[in-house]
Motif scaffolding. Sequence first.
Motif: not given
Length: 371
Positions: A26-36, A82-87
């Motif tokens: 799985s992947l923790l995609l960090k600091n993506c919530g501030s993007k468009e 803030a982050h996305l957890y892709l499981e």
Amino acid sequence: MLQTLDSLQPNWQEELAHWSAAGQGSLLLKNCGSKELAELDCCLRQVCAPAQSLTLLTADLQVVAGPLTLQSWEPEKTGAFAHLYLERAESAQHLSRLAAIVAQLRSPRGCPWDRAQTPESLTPYILEEAYETMAAIRSGDPAAIAEELGDLLLQVVLQSQIFAERNHFNLETVAARIADKLIRRHPHVFGDSPQPESSDLSELHRFWEDIKQQEQPQQTLGQKLLHYAETLPPLLAALKISQKVVSSGLEWPTGERIWAKIREEEAELRQELERDPPDRARQEAELGDLLFALVALGCWYGLDAVQALTQTNLRLARRFLRLEELARQQAEQDFPLKGRSPQELEALWQQAKQEHPHPLGMAQQIEDRKN
């Protein structure tokens, strides 16, 4: 295996595509919530399958929404994150399968032994599996370690299932509480607190202890020491108590004072052992005082008494095993030690010691070879 990817790094989109194609963990995609959000949504849909599971998290990893599928996600309706957890689907399926198996074993149509178990009856198995896991780790065999960790995990799942049947908590509650605790105790990682000034492990340990103290501000040092004495194996409890007492400022002034204390406790033990009639309680009390003084001596010199005794036990057991092998080579019989004189046994023991020497002896042998 959980991987992490910071969306603030320049090539994050290429790394995301690589993760999706690799299909592992799985992947923790960090600091993506501030993007468009439209751009983020588009990027995800380009590289991930529509059924990809995702969970929206705050900066301190609290759940905002999810798990959702990428196909059903409507970014503008799920709130700030803030982050996305892709499981990966397979990342959780085996743990879910284990929980389902245990629930079936505990069901009316399950196994009579499993149904009969209580939290108290299972307690010895927790210790047994923990010690077997430690032995596997010492062996360095990854397959054995994975096997023993599975046995230890089973005990966690079993306990959680029993308490879920009593409507107290479930496995999800256990996982959530330890996750919350880890985040709370690492504000320098998940929060706004600065990193400790030093990366020295002792400094980090003090930082950790300060946070723990904030969680239980009413707990005194004496209450902590009593908790160790009541819950931990005796030698480990002695080590923890000695370390805590020293950290409070009640430290021995010199190493020589500890040696003097050891001699004092040895004399008192000898006196009790020679008392007529003997008093077993007093003898054990003096033996305990001597053992504790030895643990304190180890702490003074930065030595772990638990580890030291573990290595001694292993070394002596291996020597005795070799002694039996040597005796069996000399006499083909079921009980090769039976009937041997003390002198014969001593000779076998000395030979076994040569083959399984004390670490100091090994160092001397290496030095002798150099010369």
